[in-house]
Design a protein around this motif. Structure first.
Motif: not given
Length: 416
Positions: A158-162, A196-200, A214-219
């Protein structure tokens, strides 16, 4: 009816189903079973509001660079339908596409399929025929009920969610994230390039037992003075300036490695420098005029485009040739660009029923005190913008895939 060529097939497909979008997997699964699409190919599926085409393109380049045969399915196309189905980076021929459409048509019987469903099955049929090692599949809309999701992904991205496509996906990021997370599978990795992925999304992964990176966490990928730095665990790779969004590039690297494909570092650097995607901050020059073309068509995409333009601002003026679909958040799409654009040229996409009337766009921009110079056909708008553009100016073309397609057809009519 015996359809003789690709144009006849596409014309028929456009009217073959009662609605353009008809989310659900029951009909397409029924036809897929009849086609016997079984394959030993590994599967990488990519969903996201923005950046998924870039992720698919870079992942495919990395897989091909490793010596494996890769089948890539994307949508929509820019200039030619066959761009949607590629084998090792090369679009299939019109004859091959027609053969695949014929196979799907014969298998479906009385089952009605949408344009996108028909094309998805044709792509999968071609990948099976070509015996690709890896399929890289771009979700068309959402994820959970998208036609691509009939295939189980070995790795999902999942690249981004907007906010986009609210009618079908929901009006907030939690609802949209839930739909996109539908491509994840139990026990199989999910790569998330949304910071900042949604909790869902995270909740869906936990429920499935799908391990998340996750980007910013694992890479991570960060901009440096001389390019970018990609980091994953103890690994550090210096990359040159990128033609594709950095987060999409990073997600592609992680996804390909998670598939078990080793990436040579020299090849990674070379591909990072070379890989481009038409219509994504695409630069070209026609005569003395410099152009940038971008398919940005929702607020998040134009915010990203505006951020890049602020860094790459032309020394002269910025002229914008613009057209957008009427069902988009038009004010949200325009807002990031309005402070940057000196003159606006609003194009009429007469062959696209969904397109917003340029006169209505002119009224919105007038309220924002923007300088609207021209309202007319794409040819008229491009000609007028080119006529006034100075040597240090930039003509930006954006607002939708249809906008970029119409402009490119005029700027490079031979498609080269």
């Amino acid at each position: 009816m015996n359809r003789q060529n690709l144009c006849e097939w596409l014309a028929w497909l456009e009217r073959a189903h009662p609605s353009e979008i008809d989310l659900g997997l029951e009909r397409i699964r029924q036809v897929a079973d009849r086609l016997s699409l079984g394959s030993d190919a590994r599967v990488l599926t990519v969903a996201g509001t923005n950046g998924k085409g870039s992720c698919v393109t870079f992942a495919s380049a990395l897989i091909q660079g490793s010596g494996r045969k890769v089948g890539t399915y994307t949508s929509p196309h820019i200039l030619h339908y066959c761009e949607r189905v590629r084998i090792d980076g090369v679009p299939v021929s019109e004859a091959q596409m027609c053969e695949a459409f014929t196979a799907v048509d014969e298998a479906r019987g009385e089952v009605s399929l949408t344009y996108f469903e028909f094309g998805t099955l044709a792509a999968l049929w071609l990948f099976a025929r070509h015996q690709v090692d890896v399929m890289v599949l771009e979700v068309g809309l959402g994820g959970r009920l998208d036609a691509v999701n009939i295939i189980d992904a070995d790795v999902a991205v999942i690249t981004s969610i907007a906010i986009d496509h609210e009618v079908w996906l929901g009006s907030d990021r939690e609802a949209i994230g839930r739909e996109k997370a539908g491509i994840a599978r139990s026990g199989r990795p999910l790569i998330c390039a949304d910071r900042e992925p949604p909790e869902s999304v995270l909740s869906a992964a936990r429920h499935l037992g799908a391990p998340v990176e996750r980007i910013g966490v694992d890479f991570e990928i960060t901009e440096q003075a001389s390019g970018y730095m990609f980091c994953r665990g103890d690994r550090r790779v210096n990359l040159p300036s990128l033609h594709l969004p950095a987060a999409s590039v990073a997600a592609a690297i992680v996804a390909v490695e998670t598939l078990g494909i080793a990436i040579d570092e020299l090849a990674l650097v070379r591909l990072a420098n070379q890989t481009q995607l038409p219509g994504r901050m695409q630069r070209l020059r026609s005569g003395r005029v410099s152009y940038m073309l971008d398919v940005a068509h929702n607020p998040a995409a134009t915010e990203y485009l505006a951020a890049k333009l602020r860094v790459q601002r032309p020394a002269g003026r910025l002229h914008c040739v613009f057209a957008v679909m009427a069902d988009k958040d038009i004010d949200g799409v325009l807002a990031p660009l309005t402070p940057l654009v000196d003159t606006w040229y609003l194009a009429q996409l007469s062959d696209v029923p969904r397109a917003a009337a340029p006169e209505a766009l002119a009224d919105r921009l007038a309220n924002a005190k923007a300088n609207v110079v021209q309202v007319g056909s794409m040819a008229t708008c491009l000609a007028q913008a080119a006529a006034v553009a100075g040597d240090d100016d930039l003509v930006l073309v954006c607002g939708s895939f249809f906008t970029v397609s119409a402009a490119l057809a005029l700027l490079i009519p031979d498609g080269s």
